[in-house]
Design an enzyme around this catalytic site. Structure first.
Site, PDB file in Angstrom:
ATOM      1  N   ARG A   1       0.891  -1.285  -0.182  1.00 39.84           N
ATOM      2  CA  ARG A   1      -0.011   0.040  -0.021  1.00 39.84           C
ATOM      3  C   ARG A   1       0.951   1.308  -0.050  1.00 39.84           C
ATOM      4  NH1 ARG A   1      -4.433  -2.160   4.111  1.00 39.84           N
ATOM      5  NH2 ARG A   1      -5.933  -2.906   2.571  1.00 39.84           N
TER       6      ARG A   1
ATOM      7  N   GLY B   1     -12.669  -3.971  -0.190  1.00 37.95           N
ATOM      8  CA  GLY B   1     -14.001  -3.716  -0.066  1.00 37.95           C
ATOM      9  C   GLY B   1     -14.593  -2.631  -0.918  1.00 37.95           C
TER      10      GLY B   1
ATOM     11  N   LYS C   1     -19.163 -17.343   0.936  1.00 32.18           N
ATOM     12  CA  LYS C   1     -20.451 -17.116   1.196  1.00 32.18           C
ATOM     13  C   LYS C   1     -21.235 -16.378   0.081  1.00 32.18           C
ATOM     14  CE  LYS C   1     -20.568 -16.840   6.311  1.00 32.18           C
ATOM     15  NZ  LYS C   1     -20.549 -15.818   7.044  1.00 32.18           N
TER      16      LYS C   1
ATOM     17  N   GLY D   1     -11.336  -8.969  -2.619  1.00 36.52           N
ATOM     18  CA  GLY D   1     -11.308 -10.302  -2.032  1.00 36.52           C
ATOM     19  C   GLY D   1     -10.181 -11.331  -2.220  1.00 36.52           C
TER      20      GLY D   1
END
Ligand code: AMP
Length: 403
Positions: A34, A384, A205, A361
């Site tokens: 980052r 996100g 999920k 993800g």
């Protein structure tokens, strides 16, 4: 808004919101991705003859201290970043112990062209996450221009990521180079895509991916569904999935999604077969089975050979590819073959001219692990944020500058 490439920062103090929320262990940075991602923007300002004030959050100090009273604010300091950043920039980096207040003001005011100041963690103040207007205004006084280069927090309406923009006129606020490339990559996929457009959605999920699938039904021609979430679809259709991951409260939703896809002419592809295991472990006994005929006591932990062949064909015929989420439990050697095969197919399609974006993800972790990150068109740094973008949501950090 202004375009950073066209902006001359000479003699200006650029207040840059970066995402320096890097992993730190015993005071040492364990992954500086980052920080490196923010360097082009910082270097552009310095090369123009401007000075730089960097602001970032790190962790969740106030929330964590509340839960664990042995922690103090010092455990969340951005100080461990100073030395590494100085090394990367080949220049001294000054530090303000408080991101607002007299000392920060003075240090920011005294900056000369070519100098860099890092502010202490923004989240020492609860006002940051609350999007407090007064706090944002105080921050805004530190710079002449505002640059948002923190794509990873663009989905948050925080003081430093969104609210602050209102204190700068249009020509004095802009995206940083990282933010710009993230937005461009996302737009290439969502709004300027060439068909066939295949979205590969995996992970654990269905409930986490429902919004993205729904939004992609409006855009994609094909949606490949892999990973643990696929078994909810198989069970919904009456299949036997053994003890594979399943969200029983989402069975109706899975059926509704498939019906909607049918109505819209979008092809949903599920993995015909799976690699199955008798326990969730790298030393489990393994076998293969049709994904809707998994014996009881066994669970699907990766996609099988038929699924790989089918998915490869679809991917290689695509002109636009979005990949979010692994095809199996890729963290374990035994169950990473499917994810690796899909990564290889995305690389091959990219070689043949497709535009491919891996974002949001664990698929990002997977392409990094396989050493393939530079062989796809774009790998997003914003987990996100990228996910919310593909869910069709407006990101406050983008909207605050673009409007
Ligand atoms: P997500 O964060 O939703 O993208 O999910 C990523 C996680 O899903 C990874 O940690 C994978 O190990 C996990 N995963 C993928 N496939 C399966 C599966 N078949 N069964 C259980 N977990 C899985």
């Amino acid at each position: 808004m202004s375009q950073i490439q066209n902006h001359n920062f000479a003699n200006q103090r650029a207040l840059i919101r970066v995402d320096f929320n890097v992993p730190v262990k015993n005071g040492a940075i364990t992954d500086d991705t980052r920080i490196r991602a923010a360097l082009p923007t910082i270097r552009k300002v310095l090369a123009d003859g401007g000075s730089v004030i960097l602001m970032s959050h790190w962790g969740r100090p106030l929330k964590d201290i509340e839960k664990k009273p042995n922690l103090t604010l010092a455990d969340f300091s951005l100080k461990p970043i100073i030395a590494h950043l100085s090394e990367l920039l080949h220049t001294t980096v000054a530090f303000a112990d408080d991101c607002i207040g007299a000392d920060a003001m003075q240090q920011a005011h005294d900056l000369k062209p070519g100098e860099v100041l890092l502010l202490e963690n923004l989240r020492y103040y609860k006002q940051e996450e609350k999007g407090d207007k007064d706090f944002a205004e105080k921050l805004s006084k530190l710079g002449d221009v505002y640059v948002n280069d923190a794509f990873g927090t663009a989905h948050r309406a925080h003081a430093s990521t969104a609210v602050i923009a209102q204190f700068f006129p249009g020509e004095k606020k802009m995206f940083g180079l990282l933010m710009e490339s993230e937005v461009k990559a996302a737009e290439n996929v969502l709004h300027n895509n060439k068909k066939p457009f295949t979205a590969i959605i995996g992970g654990a999920k269905v409930s986490d991916k429902i919004l993205i699938i729904e939004n992609l039904l409006e855009k994609a021609t094909d949606i490949i569904i892999g990973g643990g979430m696929a078994y909810t679809f198989f069970k919904a259709e009456g299949g036997d999935i053994g003890s594979s991951l399943c969200e029983d409260d989402r069975l109706d939703m899975a059926l509704a999604l498939m019906k909607k896809a049918d109505e819209k002419g979008v092809s949903i592809h599920l993995p015909a077969d799976s690699i199955i295991a008798d326990k969730f472990s790298n030393d489990a006994n393994c076998s293969s089975a049709l994904s809707n005929e998994i014996p009881s006591g066994w669970m699907g932990l990766d996609i099988g050979q038929m699924a790989i062949a089918n998915f490869k064909k679809i991917i290689c015929e695509s002109k636009t590819i979005l990949w979010n989420g692994p095809m199996g439990v890729f963290e374990m050697d035994k169950f990473q073959h499917g994810t690796k095969a899909i990564a290889d197919a995305v690389v091959e399609a990219t070689k043949n001219g497709a535009y491919s974006l891996v974002g949001g993800g664990d698929s990002v972790a997977a392409v990094n692990m396989f050493g393939l990150a530079d062989k796809v068109s774009y790998v997003s740094t914003g987990g996100g944020a990228m996910l919310e973008y593909f869910e069709g949501k407006e990101l406050p950090g983008i909207a605050a500058i673009a409007k």
